[in-house]
Design a protein around this motif. Structure first.
Motif, PDB file in Angstrom:
ATOM      1  N   ASP A   1      55.329  22.263  -2.197  1.00 33.70           N
ATOM      2  CA  ASP A   1      55.197  21.024  -2.477  1.00 33.70           C
ATOM      3  C   ASP A   1      54.649  20.025  -1.344  1.00 33.70           C
ATOM      4  OD1 ASP A   1      56.383  21.602  -4.803  1.00 33.70           O
ATOM      5  OD2 ASP A   1      58.318  20.527  -4.402  1.00 33.70           O
ATOM      6  N   LEU A   2      53.629  19.208  -1.672  1.00 39.00           N
ATOM      7  CA  LEU A   2      52.741  18.493  -0.599  1.00 39.00           C
ATOM      8  C   LEU A   2      53.244  16.978  -0.681  1.00 39.00           C
ATOM      9  CD1 LEU A   2      49.268  20.119  -1.366  1.00 39.00           C
ATOM     10  CD2 LEU A   2      51.307  20.959   0.319  1.00 39.00           C
ATOM     11  N   ALA A   3      53.135  16.376   0.547  1.00 39.96           N
ATOM     12  CA  ALA A   3      53.445  14.779   0.779  1.00 39.96           C
ATOM     13  C   ALA A   3      52.395  14.597   1.652  1.00 39.96           C
ATOM     14  CB  ALA A   3      54.845  14.638   1.002  1.00 39.96           C
ATOM     15  N   ASP A   4      51.684  13.185   1.690  1.00 40.27           N
ATOM     16  CA  ASP A   4      50.781  12.917   2.563  1.00 40.27           C
ATOM     17  C   ASP A   4      51.030  11.671   3.363  1.00 40.27           C
ATOM     18  OD1 ASP A   4      50.423  11.099   0.517  1.00 40.27           O
ATOM     19  OD2 ASP A   4      47.989  11.714   0.219  1.00 40.27           O
ATOM     20  N   ASN A   5      52.179  11.100   3.042  1.00 39.95           N
ATOM     21  CA  ASN A   5      52.594  10.123   3.833  1.00 39.95           C
ATOM     22  C   ASN A   5      54.324  10.160   3.935  1.00 39.95           C
ATOM     23  OD1 ASN A   5      54.166   8.283   1.374  1.00 39.95           O
ATOM     24  ND2 ASN A   5      52.145   8.760   0.712  1.00 39.95           N
ATOM     25  N   GLY A   6      54.931   9.363   4.782  1.00 42.61           N
ATOM     26  CA  GLY A   6      56.256   9.396   4.887  1.00 42.61           C
ATOM     27  C   GLY A   6      57.136   8.888   3.784  1.00 42.61           C
ATOM     28  N   ASN A   7      56.565   7.872   3.034  1.00 41.06           N
ATOM     29  CA  ASN A   7      57.471   7.473   1.989  1.00 41.06           C
ATOM     30  C   ASN A   7      57.848   8.601   1.020  1.00 41.06           C
ATOM     31  OD1 ASN A   7      57.870   4.881   2.767  1.00 41.06           O
ATOM     32  ND2 ASN A   7      55.741   4.715   2.551  1.00 41.06           N
ATOM     33  N   ASN A   8      56.486   9.227   0.682  1.00 39.48           N
ATOM     34  CA  ASN A   8      56.756  10.498  -0.350  1.00 39.48           C
ATOM     35  C   ASN A   8      57.434  11.561   0.236  1.00 39.48           C
ATOM     36  OD1 ASN A   8      55.314   9.048  -2.244  1.00 39.48           O
ATOM     37  ND2 ASN A   8      53.269  10.063  -1.796  1.00 39.48           N
ATOM     38  N   ALA A   9      57.480  11.968   1.370  1.00 38.01           N
ATOM     39  CA  ALA A   9      58.063  13.102   2.205  1.00 38.01           C
ATOM     40  C   ALA A   9      59.545  12.807   2.192  1.00 38.01           C
ATOM     41  CB  ALA A   9      57.689  13.082   3.481  1.00 38.01           C
TER      42      ALA A   9
ATOM     43  N   LEU B   1      53.140  10.559  10.512  1.00 38.83           N
ATOM     44  CA  LEU B   1      52.637  10.188   9.084  1.00 38.83           C
ATOM     45  C   LEU B   1      52.418   8.582   8.854  1.00 38.83           C
ATOM     46  CD1 LEU B   1      55.427  12.488   7.418  1.00 38.83           C
ATOM     47  CD2 LEU B   1      52.945  12.917   7.553  1.00 38.83           C
ATOM     48  N   PRO B   2      51.900   8.361   7.922  1.00 35.63           N
ATOM     49  CA  PRO B   2      51.525   6.723   7.797  1.00 35.63           C
ATOM     50  C   PRO B   2      52.761   6.495   6.871  1.00 35.63           C
ATOM     51  CG  PRO B   2      50.238   8.057   6.406  1.00 35.63           C
ATOM     52  CD  PRO B   2      50.673   8.922   7.162  1.00 35.63           C
ATOM     53  N   GLY B   3      52.984   5.053   6.822  1.00 34.54           N
ATOM     54  CA  GLY B   3      54.211   4.448   6.151  1.00 34.54           C
ATOM     55  C   GLY B   3      55.417   4.712   6.903  1.00 34.54           C
ATOM     56  N   ILE B   4      56.299   5.584   6.737  1.00 37.84           N
ATOM     57  CA  ILE B   4      57.366   6.013   7.557  1.00 37.84           C
ATOM     58  C   ILE B   4      57.090   7.112   8.583  1.00 37.84           C
ATOM     59  CG2 ILE B   4      59.846   6.654   7.529  1.00 37.84           C
ATOM     60  CD1 ILE B   4      60.284   5.795   4.934  1.00 37.84           C
ATOM     61  N   ASP B   5      57.059   7.147   9.764  1.00 39.80           N
ATOM     62  CA  ASP B   5      56.745   8.150  10.454  1.00 39.80           C
ATOM     63  C   ASP B   5      57.722   9.098  10.475  1.00 39.80           C
ATOM     64  OD1 ASP B   5      58.836   8.002  12.492  1.00 39.80           O
ATOM     65  OD2 ASP B   5      57.492   6.657  13.740  1.00 39.80           O
ATOM     66  N   GLY B   6      57.306  10.310  11.058  1.00 38.07           N
ATOM     67  CA  GLY B   6      57.876  11.769  10.744  1.00 38.07           C
ATOM     68  C   GLY B   6      59.296  11.654  11.603  1.00 38.07           C
ATOM     69  N   PHE B   7      59.550  10.947  12.513  1.00 42.23           N
ATOM     70  CA  PHE B   7      60.961  10.620  13.060  1.00 42.23           C
ATOM     71  C   PHE B   7      61.883  10.161  11.921  1.00 42.23           C
ATOM     72  CE2 PHE B   7      58.263  10.377  17.112  1.00 42.23           C
ATOM     73  CZ  PHE B   7      58.535  11.525  17.567  1.00 42.23           C
ATOM     74  N   ASP B   8      61.452   8.903  11.328  1.00 45.85           N
ATOM     75  CA  ASP B   8      62.426   8.202  10.479  1.00 45.85           C
ATOM     76  C   ASP B   8      62.491   8.753   9.215  1.00 45.85           C
ATOM     77  OD1 ASP B   8      62.780   6.117  12.287  1.00 45.85           O
ATOM     78  OD2 ASP B   8      61.059   4.739  11.480  1.00 45.85           O
ATOM     79  N   VAL B   9      61.499   9.667   8.686  1.00 44.95           N
ATOM     80  CA  VAL B   9      61.676  10.403   7.611  1.00 44.95           C
ATOM     81  C   VAL B   9      62.993  11.471   7.961  1.00 44.95           C
ATOM     82  CG1 VAL B   9      60.853  12.383   6.428  1.00 44.95           C
ATOM     83  CG2 VAL B   9      59.530  10.477   6.954  1.00 44.95           C
TER      84      VAL B   9
END
Length: 224
Positions: free
Chosen positions: A28-36, A54-62
């Motif tokens: 499965d794929l996600a191109d931004n932090g919110n979707n991830a 990542l845009p939106g929420i960065d990877g750290f916050d995800v």
């Protein structure tokens, strides 16, 4: 095995999708932090590969938010940054390992396999269960040291069962972890695969390697 790949570079996302699918993973794929973050919280993955930038929420916050919500999916972070402080921040956020861009495909695949094994409590790449041995590097299964001739999906079913040896695994769970999301979950194809595995693992009917628990699913025979 079902993976989530979160990466905002569309070219790299496409490359990773192709690489992992070619190596037998459902992706499965996600191109931004919110979707991830949404997908991590909504679906049960065997591993997530998450880019830090990542845009939106960065990877750290995800990762932080997912861990706060008790998401236990193993996480491999990707970063183009080579500063050790950022690697430490990723691990402190709840990631399990990291890989710095650019990377070799072989290293990515090796780390993915290792993290999935560790999450199942298996450090050794060869997993023994009675006379059955799963080699996660060669991606083959032997019975009494004799290699079995399995199809790709038969191997995936047995791999998932052997990485979850104490667990009762439903047909739905097996389907979700070896096929893409749009596969027909009501299909009896899992029953077919399990039937074939039983014949190949137990031609004489004496070993009984896979138990069926009516209305619940499948489990490896704990007396192997």
């Amino acid at each position: 095995m079902r993976l989530l790949i979160a990466e905002d570079d569309s070219r790299l996302l496409t490359q990773l999708d192709a690489l992992l699918q070619q190596n037998g993973y459902s992706v499965d794929l996600a191109d931004n932090g919110n979707n991830a973050l949404y997908q991590l919280q909504e679906y049960n993955y065997d591993l997530a590969v998450i880019d830090i930038g990542l845009p939106g929420i960065d990877g750290f916050d995800v990762i932080r938010k997912a861990r706060q919500n008790d998401v236990r999916t193993p996480v491999l972070i990707l970063t183009a940054r080579d500063r050790w402080q950022e690697k430490v921040e990723g691990l402190d956020a709840g990631a399990d390992d990291y890989l710095t861009k650019p990377f070799h495909n072989e290293e990515l695949l090796a780390r993915v396999k290792a993290l999935i094994r560790r999450a199942s409590g298996q450090a050794n790449p060869s997993i023994q269960f009675g006379p059955v041995c799963l080699d996660t590097v060669a991606e083959e299964i032997t019975l009494n040291d004799v290699r079995l001739d399995l199809t790709a999906y038969e191997y995936k079913v047995m791999e998932y069962l052997m990485l979850n040896p104490q667990k009762i695994v439903s047909k739905t769970e097996l389907t979700e972890h070896i096929y893409d999301q749009d596969f027909d979950l009501d299909s009896n194809v899992i029953e077919v695969f399990v039937g074939r595995l039983r014949k190949k693992l137990d031609p004489d009917g004496t070993l009984k390697p896979i138990e069926t628990l009516r209305g619940r699913g499948y489990r490896l025979n704990r007396e192997l």
